[in-house]
Design a protein around this motif. Structure first.
Motif, PDB file in Angstrom:
ATOM      1  N   ALA A 123     -17.881  64.626 110.095  1.00 33.64           N
ATOM      2  CA  ALA A 123     -17.361  65.240 111.324  1.00 33.64           C
ATOM      3  C   ALA A 123     -18.421  66.095 112.010  1.00 33.64           C
ATOM      4  N   ASP A 124     -19.627  65.571 112.130  1.00 35.52           N
ATOM      5  CA  ASP A 124     -20.726  66.354 112.703  1.00 35.52           C
ATOM      6  C   ASP A 124     -21.019  66.021 114.164  1.00 35.52           C
ATOM      7  N   GLU A 125     -20.075  65.400 114.840  1.00 35.91           N
ATOM      8  CA  GLU A 125     -20.307  65.076 116.248  1.00 35.91           C
ATOM      9  C   GLU A 125     -20.573  66.317 117.089  1.00 35.91           C
ATOM     10  N   ASP A 126     -19.970  67.440 116.707  1.00 43.17           N
ATOM     11  CA  ASP A 126     -20.188  68.656 117.495  1.00 43.17           C
ATOM     12  C   ASP A 126     -21.638  69.151 117.382  1.00 43.17           C
ATOM     13  N   LEU A 130     -24.046  69.990 120.434  1.00 42.26           N
ATOM     14  CA  LEU A 130     -24.790  71.241 120.544  1.00 42.26           C
ATOM     15  C   LEU A 130     -26.246  70.969 120.939  1.00 42.26           C
ATOM     16  N   PHE A 131     -26.846  69.987 120.315  1.00 43.96           N
ATOM     17  CA  PHE A 131     -28.223  69.599 120.662  1.00 43.96           C
ATOM     18  C   PHE A 131     -28.311  69.166 122.117  1.00 43.96           C
ATOM     19  N   ARG A 132     -27.380  68.333 122.542  1.00 41.62           N
ATOM     20  CA  ARG A 132     -27.407  67.799 123.905  1.00 41.62           C
ATOM     21  C   ARG A 132     -27.213  68.899 124.947  1.00 41.62           C
ATOM     22  N   TYR A 133     -26.473  69.948 124.592  1.00 47.23           N
ATOM     23  CA  TYR A 133     -26.206  71.024 125.543  1.00 47.23           C
ATOM     24  C   TYR A 133     -27.101  72.247 125.335  1.00 47.23           C
TER      25      TYR A 133
END
Length: 313
Positions: A123-126, A130-133
């Protein structure tokens, strides 16, 4: 897809999502979160899909222009439905969340991730979002956890000797509901050493114990009728997490803690994949307590990072 600010009318939907999620625990249920609602201004968020189904929730509080996920919880970012949320979905959620927060006057997001040991499936999609934002690592606390699977590390020689010494000198371990006596010991030790007090008052831990009797349990080491050491264990789906570990001077001499943790790990954690001793840091991770690390690794633990990120919106 849309972001909705949580209110009490959504309680059952919130709890259903957490209970059936891949990374939520009982700490994220509203009966746990709301016990300290007087300390934090809740600003929890929910994400609904195009059919108005709740697919994710974010425990959060707000202070000024900053949103925190959540200052009253040890861990907690977006808690997600086991099927509905992919990396693509998560990015869409973040786009909607950032737009929503900006419209509410929020300028900074402090975001705690949920350590992988609490996931029932990946469940590490967040973290990718975080990296993308542009999320910047804000703090890292190091916890020490024992894998309870086939690769479990044994207690080292020093801890094993401690267990034998405690047994030889008549220390016994028991599960008890005598929180009052233990909180007296815990409170006096915290004040003596750190001039602090437990985060939970006695009344609060008793309230939470009443609400979650199978998740919150107290284990103590006794020498005759005296409590000389103890720990409150929070049991989640995958993890037994030690909270409020304390030992008196007599307990240290008697080597009571290795015996206590050996008992709990061996007898009380059959349904868990990890035993988490908790973090050993101060100042957002910049200071490490080497004595605690040595003690916890001596009982088979190794490092798990509790990461927090900061995003300027």
């Amino acid at each position: 897809m849309k972001i909705i600010r949580y209110t009490d009318k959504y309680k059952s939907q919130w709890d259903d999502l957490v209970s059936n999620s891949r990374n939520g625990t009982f700490l994220h249920l509203r009966n746990y979160m709301d016990y300290h609602s007087d300390r934090f201004e809740d600003c929890s968020l929910m994400c609904a899909d195009e059919k108005d189904r709740i697919i994710a929730v974010l425990p959060a509080n707000i202070s000024g222009e900053t949103l925190y996920s959540h200052q009253g919880l040890t861990y907690g970012g977006w808690i997600t439905d086991i099927k509905a949320v992919t990396a693509t979905t998560m990015l869409q959620m973040w786009e909607q969340m950032v737009e929503f927060l900006r419209s509410e006057g929020v300028r900074t997001l402090i975001y705690k991730t949920i350590p992988y040991i609490y996931h029932s499936c990946p469940a590490d999609e967040d973290i990718y979002a975080l990296f993308r934002y542009g999320g910047q690592l804000y703090s890292t606390l190091i916890s020490t956890a024992v894998s309870l699977q086939e690769n479990r590390l044994a207690f080292n020689e020093n801890a094993t000797r401690g267990i034998k010494y405690a047994l030889k000198h008549g220390v016994i371990i028991e599960h008890t509901n005598d929180y009052s006596q233990y909180w007296d010991l815990l409170s006096s030790l915290l004040f003596e050493k750190y001039k602090t007090k437990p985060v939970h008052s006695l009344a609060e831990i008793l309230l939470l114990k009443k609400r979650f009797p199978e998740n919150i349990k107290l284990y103590v080491a006794r020498k005759e009728d005296e409590i000389v050491a103890g720990a409150v264990i929070f049991f989640t789906k995958n993890v037994a997490h030690a909270q409020y570990i304390a030992t008196s001077e007599k307990g240290r001499i008697l080597k009571a803690l290795p015996l206590l943790f050996d008992y709990v790990i061996t007898n009380e954690c059959n349904m868990c994949e990890y035993f988490d001793f908790g973090t050993s840091n101060e100042d957002s991770g910049r200071i490490i307590n080497n004595g605690l690390i040595r003690q916890k690794t001596g009982m088979g633990g190794r490092g798990v990072a509790y990461n927090t990120f900061k995003i300027e919106l």
